[in-house]
Scaffold this motif. Structure first.
Motif, PDB file in Angstrom:
ATOM      1  N   LEU A  70       0.934  -1.289   0.249  1.00  0.00           N
ATOM      2  CA  LEU A  70       0.009   0.077  -0.131  1.00  0.00           C
ATOM      3  C   LEU A  70       0.819   1.389   0.090  1.00  0.00           C
ATOM      4  O   LEU A  70       0.418   2.374  -0.131  1.00  0.00           O
ATOM      5  N   ARG A  71       1.997   1.124   0.346  1.00  0.00           N
ATOM      6  CA  ARG A  71       3.000   2.222   0.186  1.00  0.00           C
ATOM      7  C   ARG A  71       2.994   3.104  -1.219  1.00  0.00           C
ATOM      8  O   ARG A  71       3.191   4.449  -1.324  1.00  0.00           O
ATOM      9  N   THR A  72       2.657   2.497  -2.153  1.00  0.00           N
ATOM     10  CA  THR A  72       2.570   3.060  -3.631  1.00  0.00           C
ATOM     11  C   THR A  72       1.258   4.092  -3.538  1.00  0.00           C
ATOM     12  O   THR A  72       1.153   5.048  -4.713  1.00  0.00           O
ATOM     13  N   LEU A  73       0.441   4.252  -2.319  1.00  0.00           N
ATOM     14  CA  LEU A  73      -0.352   5.100  -2.465  1.00  0.00           C
ATOM     15  C   LEU A  73      -0.048   6.429  -1.759  1.00  0.00           C
ATOM     16  O   LEU A  73      -0.772   7.259  -1.732  1.00  0.00           O
ATOM     17  N   ILE A  74       1.068   6.328  -1.448  1.00  0.00           N
ATOM     18  CA  ILE A  74       1.603   7.376  -0.576  1.00  0.00           C
ATOM     19  C   ILE A  74       2.080   8.421  -1.969  1.00  0.00           C
ATOM     20  O   ILE A  74       3.040   8.212  -2.630  1.00  0.00           O
ATOM     21  N   LYS A  75       1.442   9.613  -1.881  1.00  0.00           N
ATOM     22  CA  LYS A  75       1.509  10.522  -3.077  1.00  0.00           C
ATOM     23  C   LYS A  75       1.935  11.904  -2.226  1.00  0.00           C
ATOM     24  O   LYS A  75       1.618  12.110  -1.115  1.00  0.00           O
ATOM     25  N   GLY A  76       2.380  12.984  -3.123  1.00  0.00           N
ATOM     26  CA  GLY A  76       2.515  14.257  -2.549  1.00  0.00           C
ATOM     27  C   GLY A  76       4.167  14.672  -2.882  1.00  0.00           C
ATOM     28  O   GLY A  76       4.986  13.719  -3.398  1.00  0.00           O
ATOM     29  N   ARG A  77       4.426  15.756  -2.374  1.00  0.00           N
ATOM     30  CA  ARG A  77       5.741  16.304  -2.357  1.00  0.00           C
ATOM     31  C   ARG A  77       6.538  15.832  -1.041  1.00  0.00           C
ATOM     32  O   ARG A  77       5.850  16.253   0.136  1.00  0.00           O
ATOM     33  N   ILE A  78       7.848  15.900  -1.245  1.00  0.00           N
ATOM     34  CA  ILE A  78       8.654  15.722   0.132  1.00  0.00           C
ATOM     35  C   ILE A  78       9.849  16.213  -0.358  1.00  0.00           C
ATOM     36  O   ILE A  78      10.371  16.045  -1.424  1.00  0.00           O
TER      37      ILE A  78
END
Length: 116
Positions: A70-78
């Motif tokens: 499910l880590r592939t659901l982590i989106k956004g900017r860092i």
């Protein structure tokens, strides 16, 4: 003085910084541990062993029992970079963890952080 690459840095040297970051915002060490175990598949005991062995980030992620799909659901900017655009698989894993810690520090609910 040259900066050490993240893959050479010991995970145990950065772990307390994660704790400090979230505790300043009213969150807990246990929540950081929950995030790390969710992401990597380490048990709490295995995580403790990795910290005691003072492994570097590269080894920490290489030896992870089972990275959460499910880590592939982590989106956004860092750090100004979109996670989904990071091509280096190792760096993407590091940034997933960074993003989860940031979300925790920003007060996001654990269910949302862990993509439940």
């Amino acid at each position: 003085m040259a900066r050490r690459s993240i893959n050479e840095m010991s995970f145990s040297s950065v772990f307390p910084l994660y704790i400090e970051k979230v505790e300043r915002k009213g969150r807990t060490k246990d929540e950081v541990i929950e995030i790390i175990t969710w992401l990597t598949g380490y048990s709490q005991e295995q995580l403790k062993e990795q910290l005691e062995k003072n492994v570097n980030f590269e080894t920490f992620f290489k030896e992870a029992p089972k990275m959460n799909p499910l880590r592939t659901l982590i989106k956004g900017r860092i750090c100004g970079v979109k996670i989904e655009e990071i091509e280096d698989p190792f760096m993407k894993e590091v940034r997933y963890l960074d993003k989860l810690i940031d979300e925790l520090a920003k007060g996001k609910a654990m269910d949302k952080i862990l993509r439940r």
